[in-house]
Write an enzyme that holds these catalytic residues in place. Structure first.
Site, PDB file in Angstrom:
ATOM      1  CE  LYS A  59       0.936   0.224  -2.466  1.00  0.00           C
ATOM      2  NZ  LYS A  59       0.094   1.027  -3.382  1.00  0.00           N
ATOM      3  CE1 TYR A  67       1.397   5.474  -0.243  1.00  0.00           C
ATOM      4  CE2 TYR A  67       0.487   4.034   1.440  1.00  0.00           C
ATOM      5  CZ  TYR A  67       1.057   4.211   0.186  1.00  0.00           C
ATOM      6  OH  TYR A  67       1.295   3.126  -0.633  1.00  0.00           O
ATOM      7  CG  PHE A 111      -6.572   8.483  -2.967  1.00  0.00           C
ATOM      8  CD1 PHE A 111      -5.359   8.012  -2.482  1.00  0.00           C
ATOM      9  CD2 PHE A 111      -6.541   9.505  -3.919  1.00  0.00           C
ATOM     10  CE1 PHE A 111      -4.152   8.523  -2.926  1.00  0.00           C
ATOM     11  CE2 PHE A 111      -5.337  10.025  -4.372  1.00  0.00           C
ATOM     12  CZ  PHE A 111      -4.139   9.534  -3.873  1.00  0.00           C
ATOM     13  NE  ARG A 122       7.098   5.684  -9.212  1.00  0.00           N
ATOM     14  CZ  ARG A 122       6.002   6.011  -8.510  1.00  0.00           C
ATOM     15  NH1 ARG A 122       5.895   5.674  -7.228  1.00  0.00           N
ATOM     16  NH2 ARG A 122       5.016   6.651  -9.082  1.00  0.00           N
ATOM     17  CB  THR A 168      -0.905   4.810  -9.977  1.00  0.00           C
ATOM     18  OG1 THR A 168       0.267   5.601  -9.769  1.00  0.00           O
ATOM     19  CG2 THR A 168      -1.672   4.677  -8.675  1.00  0.00           C
ATOM     20  NE  ARG A 194       1.864  -0.079  -8.718  1.00  0.00           N
ATOM     21  CZ  ARG A 194       2.162   1.165  -8.357  1.00  0.00           C
ATOM     22  NH1 ARG A 194       2.372   2.095  -9.285  1.00  0.00           N
ATOM     23  NH2 ARG A 194       2.250   1.485  -7.077  1.00  0.00           N
ATOM     24  CG  ASN A 252      -1.102   0.016  -6.733  1.00  0.00           C
ATOM     25  OD1 ASN A 252      -0.810  -0.302  -5.578  1.00  0.00           O
ATOM     26  ND2 ASN A 252      -1.107   1.271  -7.148  1.00  0.00           N
ATOM     27  CG  HIS A 299       5.254   2.518  -1.744  1.00  0.00           C
ATOM     28  ND1 HIS A 299       4.670   3.711  -2.076  1.00  0.00           N
ATOM     29  CD2 HIS A 299       6.492   2.805  -1.269  1.00  0.00           C
ATOM     30  CE1 HIS A 299       5.524   4.694  -1.790  1.00  0.00           C
ATOM     31  NE2 HIS A 299       6.635   4.163  -1.305  1.00  0.00           N
ATOM     32  CD  GLU A 331       8.446   6.467   0.445  1.00  0.00           C
ATOM     33  OE1 GLU A 331       9.006   5.587  -0.248  1.00  0.00           O
ATOM     34  OE2 GLU A 331       7.488   7.166   0.035  1.00  0.00           O
TER      35      GLU A 331
HETATM   36  P1  IDP Z   1       2.080   5.376  -6.685  1.00  0.00           P
HETATM   37  O1  IDP Z   1       1.902   4.243  -5.704  1.00  0.00           O
HETATM   38  O2  IDP Z   1       2.075   4.881  -8.103  1.00  0.00           O
HETATM   39  O3  IDP Z   1       3.252   6.261  -6.358  1.00  0.00           O
HETATM   40  P2  IDP Z   1       0.410   7.516  -5.641  1.00  0.00           P
HETATM   41  O4  IDP Z   1      -0.240   8.557  -6.476  1.00  0.00           O
HETATM   42  O5  IDP Z   1       1.566   7.894  -4.800  1.00  0.00           O
HETATM   43  O6  IDP Z   1       0.761   6.285  -6.595  1.00  0.00           O
HETATM   44  O7  IDP Z   1      -0.745   6.915  -4.708  1.00  0.00           O
HETATM   45  C1  IDP Z   1      -0.416   6.054  -3.655  1.00  0.00           C
HETATM   46  C2  IDP Z   1      -1.361   4.864  -3.689  1.00  0.00           C
HETATM   47  O8  IDP Z   1      -2.705   5.304  -3.426  1.00  0.00           O
HETATM   48  C3  IDP Z   1      -1.484   4.143  -5.034  1.00  0.00           C
HETATM   49  O9  IDP Z   1      -0.452   3.200  -5.246  1.00  0.00           O
HETATM   50  C4  IDP Z   1      -2.830   3.487  -4.922  1.00  0.00           C
HETATM   51  O10 IDP Z   1      -2.795   2.309  -4.136  1.00  0.00           O
HETATM   52  C5  IDP Z   1      -3.630   4.552  -4.162  1.00  0.00           C
HETATM   53  N1  IDP Z   1      -4.341   5.494  -5.033  1.00  0.00           N
HETATM   54  C6  IDP Z   1      -3.814   6.492  -5.796  1.00  0.00           C
HETATM   55  N2  IDP Z   1      -4.761   7.209  -6.423  1.00  0.00           N
HETATM   56  C7  IDP Z   1      -5.940   6.654  -6.045  1.00  0.00           C
HETATM   57  C8  IDP Z   1      -7.323   6.940  -6.378  1.00  0.00           C
HETATM   58  O11 IDP Z   1      -7.643   7.858  -7.129  1.00  0.00           O
HETATM   59  N3  IDP Z   1      -8.248   6.128  -5.795  1.00  0.00           N
HETATM   60  C9  IDP Z   1      -7.935   5.111  -4.950  1.00  0.00           C
HETATM   61  N4  IDP Z   1      -6.664   4.817  -4.615  1.00  0.00           N
HETATM   62  C10 IDP Z   1      -5.688   5.556  -5.163  1.00  0.00           C
HETATM   63 MG    MG Z   2       3.599   7.549  -4.760  1.00  0.00          MG
END
Ligand code: IDP
Ligand code: MG
Length: 148
Positions: free
Chosen positions: A9, A49, A57, A85, A91, A102, A122, A125, A136
């Protein structure tokens, strides 16, 4: 052999962590079979996404990635989706275990991001399931861009 999609990212690129992140995957016997650096347009990020569309978000997430330098790649290996993962970690970097990307390299947290009204930064992805991976990979790469 399984494939998964990974994106470094904008914060990972900005902080000079491309090499460190890739090294962690290669060390775990994951082979890069496609890779490119680009600034993805908003439409691509929205599709990427789309599973999060409607969540509070979602727009912040699309803003975080759109038109900024990222590295997109396809990695191949045994049990690639799950393995990647695990290497990436939780996350929220504040919750991610030591030894994960992370957890070791992340400097943001859910708490800070929420306070500041932005997506959690973070670093990387990674596809969350085989179905996500297939979707994807097809979204980001043409068949002829997969090199092996
Ligand atoms: P992941 O990247 O660990 O799979 P996901 O739940 O798919 O997590 O969310 C995608 C991305 O959205 C996260 O990596 C993070 O950058 C962002 N994100 C997820 N939850 C939140 C939140 O509650 N607030 C702000 N950003 C969030
Ligand atoms: Mg995800």
């Amino acid at each position: 052999m399984e494939r998964s999609f990974v994106m470094i990212k904008p914060d990972g690129v900005e902080r000079g962590l491309i090499g460190e992140i890739i090294k962690r995957f290669e060390t775990h016997k994951l082979r890069i079979v496609a890779m490119k650096m680009l600034r993805p347009e908003r439409g691509l990020v929205e599709k990427h996404y789309e599973m999060h569309k409607g969540k509070d978000f979602y727009e912040l997430l699309v803003d975080y990635i759109s038109n900024k330098p990222v590295v997109a790649m396809v990695l191949e290996g045994n049990d690639a989706v799950t393995k990647i993962r695990e290497i990436v970690g939780a996350t929220d970097p504040a919750e991610a275990r030591k030894g994960t990307i992370r957890g070791d390299l992340g400097i943001d947290s859910m708490e800070k991001a929420t306070k500041e009204g932005r997506a959690i930064n973070n670093l990387v992805h990674a596809s969350g399931s085989k179905e996500e991976a297939e979707f994807e990979i097809g979204l980001w790469f043409k068949a002829e861009e997969i090199v092996r």
